[in-house]
Design an enzyme around this catalytic site. Structure first.
Site, mmCIF file in Angstrom:
data_model
loop_
_atom_site.group_PDB
_atom_site.id
_atom_site.type_symbol
_atom_site.label_atom_id
_atom_site.label_comp_id
_atom_site.label_asym_id
_atom_site.label_seq_id
_atom_site.Cartn_x
_atom_site.Cartn_y
_atom_site.Cartn_z
ATOM 1 N N LYS A 177 2.690 23.434 13.100
ATOM 2 C CA LYS A 177 4.010 23.720 12.541
ATOM 3 C C LYS A 177 4.990 22.663 13.005
ATOM 4 C CE LYS A 177 7.795 25.904 13.678
ATOM 5 N NZ LYS A 177 8.765 25.145 12.879
ATOM 6 N N GLU A 252 5.580 21.473 26.803
ATOM 7 C CA GLU A 252 6.305 20.222 27.086
ATOM 8 C C GLU A 252 7.752 20.481 26.707
ATOM 9 O OE1 GLU A 252 5.042 17.676 28.489
ATOM 10 O OE2 GLU A 252 2.911 18.150 28.325
ATOM 11 N N CYS A 286 13.190 13.229 24.693
ATOM 12 C CA CYS A 286 13.159 14.086 25.886
ATOM 13 C C CYS A 286 13.137 13.247 27.158
ATOM 14 C CB CYS A 286 11.942 14.997 25.832
ATOM 15 S SG CYS A 286 10.410 14.090 25.581
ATOM 16 N N GLU A 389 20.866 19.780 29.485
ATOM 17 C CA GLU A 389 20.383 18.779 28.531
ATOM 18 C C GLU A 389 21.325 18.705 27.325
ATOM 19 O OE1 GLU A 389 16.842 19.603 26.133
ATOM 20 O OE2 GLU A 389 16.050 17.659 26.723
HETATM 21 P P1 NDP Z 1 13.162 23.789 19.755
HETATM 22 O O1 NDP Z 1 12.671 24.419 21.012
HETATM 23 O O2 NDP Z 1 14.332 24.377 19.082
HETATM 24 O O3 NDP Z 1 11.996 23.777 18.661
HETATM 25 C C1 NDP Z 1 10.714 23.241 18.909
HETATM 26 C C2 NDP Z 1 9.734 23.840 17.911
HETATM 27 O O4 NDP Z 1 9.584 25.228 18.199
HETATM 28 C C3 NDP Z 1 10.219 23.752 16.469
HETATM 29 O O5 NDP Z 1 9.113 23.552 15.618
HETATM 30 C C4 NDP Z 1 10.826 25.125 16.261
HETATM 31 O O6 NDP Z 1 10.879 25.486 14.921
HETATM 32 C C5 NDP Z 1 9.836 25.988 17.032
HETATM 33 N N1 NDP Z 1 10.324 27.305 17.429
HETATM 34 C C6 NDP Z 1 11.600 27.760 17.483
HETATM 35 N N2 NDP Z 1 11.628 29.062 17.875
HETATM 36 C C7 NDP Z 1 10.331 29.428 18.097
HETATM 37 C C8 NDP Z 1 9.691 30.636 18.533
HETATM 38 N N3 NDP Z 1 10.376 31.730 18.828
HETATM 39 N N4 NDP Z 1 8.338 30.635 18.657
HETATM 40 C C9 NDP Z 1 7.615 29.533 18.389
HETATM 41 N N5 NDP Z 1 8.165 28.361 17.949
HETATM 42 C C10 NDP Z 1 9.500 28.310 17.814
HETATM 43 O O7 NDP Z 1 13.373 22.260 20.093
HETATM 44 P P2 NDP Z 1 14.041 21.162 19.173
HETATM 45 O O8 NDP Z 1 13.279 21.076 17.887
HETATM 46 O O9 NDP Z 1 15.500 21.401 19.145
HETATM 47 O O10 NDP Z 1 13.705 19.830 19.997
HETATM 48 C C11 NDP Z 1 14.465 19.355 21.035
HETATM 49 C C12 NDP Z 1 13.912 19.789 22.377
HETATM 50 O O11 NDP Z 1 12.557 19.366 22.523
HETATM 51 C C13 NDP Z 1 14.659 19.164 23.532
HETATM 52 O O12 NDP Z 1 14.909 20.139 24.528
HETATM 53 C C14 NDP Z 1 13.694 18.114 24.051
HETATM 54 O O13 NDP Z 1 13.890 17.787 25.396
HETATM 55 C C15 NDP Z 1 12.385 18.774 23.810
HETATM 56 N N6 NDP Z 1 11.310 17.778 23.785
HETATM 57 C C16 NDP Z 1 10.415 17.736 24.815
HETATM 58 C C17 NDP Z 1 9.440 16.758 24.855
HETATM 59 C C18 NDP Z 1 8.432 16.694 25.959
HETATM 60 O O14 NDP Z 1 7.434 16.010 25.795
HETATM 61 N N7 NDP Z 1 8.641 17.352 27.083
HETATM 62 C C19 NDP Z 1 9.348 15.743 23.799
HETATM 63 C C20 NDP Z 1 10.341 15.899 22.753
HETATM 64 C C21 NDP Z 1 11.280 16.876 22.765
HETATM 65 P P3 NDP Z 1 12.144 25.101 13.989
HETATM 66 O O15 NDP Z 1 12.790 23.886 14.511
HETATM 67 O O16 NDP Z 1 11.495 24.866 12.677
HETATM 68 O O17 NDP Z 1 13.018 26.292 14.041
#
Ligand code: NDP
Length: 485
Positions: A177, A252, A286, A389
């Site tokens: 997803k 992550e 990130c 963040e």
């Molecule tokens: P989110 O946590 O909002 O979303 C990440 C994914 O999880 C999306 O596909 C989102 O869907 C999905 N999601 C949202 N709610 C749920 C749920 N209840 N259950 C399962 N999946 C869910 O992150 P962002 O997309 O806003 O990305 C930014 C964040 O990602 C930052 O905090 C960044 O630091 C982190 N990140 C970490 C990395 C690492 O390697 N540690 C690398 C890159 C980013 P949808 O968006 O479609 O709602």
């Protein structure tokens, strides 16, 4: 085929299908603020269909010789490389990142991810343990079944392929997803999987929101492995759902990464590296170093030159070849950035550069989401701006007086993803690297990535590691076979 005006459908059992509810969401181009395609707004019924396809495919796929799986994945590699320009353009339009960045970083990295794991499975070893004269043990590593792969919007194909490639290379089937904000390159990848001849059901992509599709994947009893990359708050929800189901989970999560510059550093390199680590992808990586600490004797010089360099970054239409700073992901993210810039000023910070949205770079981008590279100084170390963040082009710079003090500052956050240390003193580099609580420490560099090394975060930046052997182990089940002598 053009990516504009497409209706992005789910990819289940090797075919593109409508979401069960027939609903679609607008897919907005961040640079223009306008919808340019639509994406399936799926729900748990679509996840059920994907699970049925993945379950059926598992029996054959998991038994295929590694060489055959490898060959199929390498075909996907060739096809992505052939379509690199199309993928890069699609990624740029979908995310607002500069086309040049998508072309030089995101898509090449997706190619490397597939190539790395397609060939890694040809070179694996397994352990054997001899129990004196009693028995002989060997470790059988088998695919676990169906993997759920959830990724964020900032590096869409880069991060999703980092999960898909190891998951299916070792013989699992997968349900992926992407973020519903950036679904386009996952969609294009599915087309290539078909063309490459990947058997139906090995990779299924279900589009939609986190609360609908993401939550259905994490809760599904037949998906026993979850690899999640995203924010820490979402990661907690994922962990809560998976824990009572005893799923194998890798998380992550977010970061608030320190970037430490000692006075003995090569300042030219430290400044160039720090500008990049602060503002790459508009600060939406990130691993971005959002807290810069500079030893006091070099502080003034560093700040002046850092601002000079950051102010030269060319902000513009992401599709313009000269653009170095593109658009912010969406309105909500832009509002979040503005909130923190206001907060920083209330907390005593001084804006030394940027701090607001610039004039739109051209007529096409009149309603796009842009924010200028922003530098904040004079903040207390422990304030919210320095602990939470932001995920945007905003960096704070703070002086320090001693090694002990800066290590304390660096560790004084809930996150522990990555850090950078700039110094010419090798002993100091080793000392500081040992004391910093982050999963990665870069010395005199940033974002140098070797796909073999363990990658992940400490504290609230995550649980588990990706990369190389770690990923191969995560996606397999180790079974000990004990044979009496
Ligand atoms: P989110 O946590 O909002 O979303 C990440 C994914 O999880 C999306 O596909 C989102 O869907 C999905 N999601 C949202 N709610 C749920 C749920 N209840 N259950 C399962 N999946 C869910 O992150 P962002 O997309 O806003 O990305 C930014 C964040 O990602 C930052 O905090 C960044 O630091 C982190 N990140 C970490 C990395 C690492 O390697 N540690 C690398 C890159 C980013 P949808 O968006 O479609 O709602």
């Amino acid at each position: 085929m053009t990516t504009e005006r497409i209706q992005i459908r789910n990819f289940i059992n090797g075919v593109f299908v409508e979401p069960s509810g027939g609903r679609y969401l607008d897919n907005i181009e961040p640079a223009t603020g306008k919808p340019y395609s639509q994406v399936a707004d799926s729900d748990s019924r679509d996840v059920d269909l994907a699970v049925a396809a993945a379950e059926k495919a598992f029996a054959d796929w998991s038994r295929k010789p590694a060489a055959e799986r490898s060959r199929l994945l390498l075909r996907i590699v060739d096809l992505i490389e052939r379509g690199l320009e199309k993928f890069a353009r699609a990624e740029s339009i979908d995310t607002g990142k500069p086309l040049t960045l998508a072309r030089s970083l995101d898509i090449p990295r997706a190619v490397s991810n597939f190539r790395f794991f397609a060939t890694a499975i040809l070179h694996t070893e397994s352990e054997a343990h001899i129990t004196d004269n009693v028995a002989f043990n060997y470790t059988l590593r088998q695919p676990r079944g169906i993997a759920g792969l959830i990724s964020p919007w900032n590096l869409p194909l880069y991060l999703l392929s980092w999960k898909i490639a190891p998951a299916i290379a070792v013989g699992n089937t997968a349900i992926a997803k992407p973020s519903e904000l950036t679904p386009m390159t996952a969609y294009l990848l599915c087309e290539l999987c078909r063309e490459a001849g990947l058997p139906n059901g090995v990779l299924n992509v279900v589009h939609g929101t986190g609360p609908n599709v993401g939550a259905a994947i994490t809760a599904h009893p037949k998906i026993n492995t979850i690899s999640f990359t995203g924010g820490t708050v979402t990661g907690k929800k994922v962990a809560e759902v998976c824990a009572p189901l005893f799923k194998k989970v890798s998380l992550e999560l977010g970061g608030k990464n320190p970037n430490i510059v000692f006075a003995d550093a090569d300042l030219d390199a430290a400044i160039a590296g720090s500008v990049r680590s602060s503002f790459a992808n508009q600060g939406q990586v990130c691993l971005c170093g959002s807290r810069v600490f500079v030893e006091r004797s070099a502080y003034k010089d560093f700040v002046d030159r850092f601002i000079g360099k950051a102010s030269q970054l060319k902000l513009g239409d992401p599709l313009d070849e000269k653009t170095e700073q593109g658009a912010i992901m969406n309105k909500a993210q832009l509002e979040k950035i503005k909130f923190y810039v206001d907060l920083a000023q209330k907390e005593g910070g001084k804006i030394s550069l940027g701090g607001s949205s610039p004039n739109p770079p051209n007529e096409r981008c009149r309603n796009g989401y842009f924010f200028s590279p922003t530098v904040i100084v004079d903040l207390p170390v422990a304030c919210r701006t320095n602990r939470e963040e932001i995920f945007g082009p905003v960096v704070t710079i703070t002086p320090f007086d001693s090694e002990e003090e800066v290590v304390r500052y660096a560790n004084d956050v809930d996150y522990g993803l990555s850090s950078s240390v700039w110094t010419q003193n090798l002993s100091r580099a080793h000392r500081v690297a040992e004391k910093i609580h982050t999963g990665t420490v870069w010395v005199n560099c940033w974002l140098v990535r070797d796909l073999r090394v363990p990658f992940g975060g400490m504290k609230q930046s995550g649980v588990g590691r990706e990369g190389g052997e770690e990923a191969l182990r995560f996606f397999t089940e180790p079974k000990n076979v004990c044979i009496a002598k």
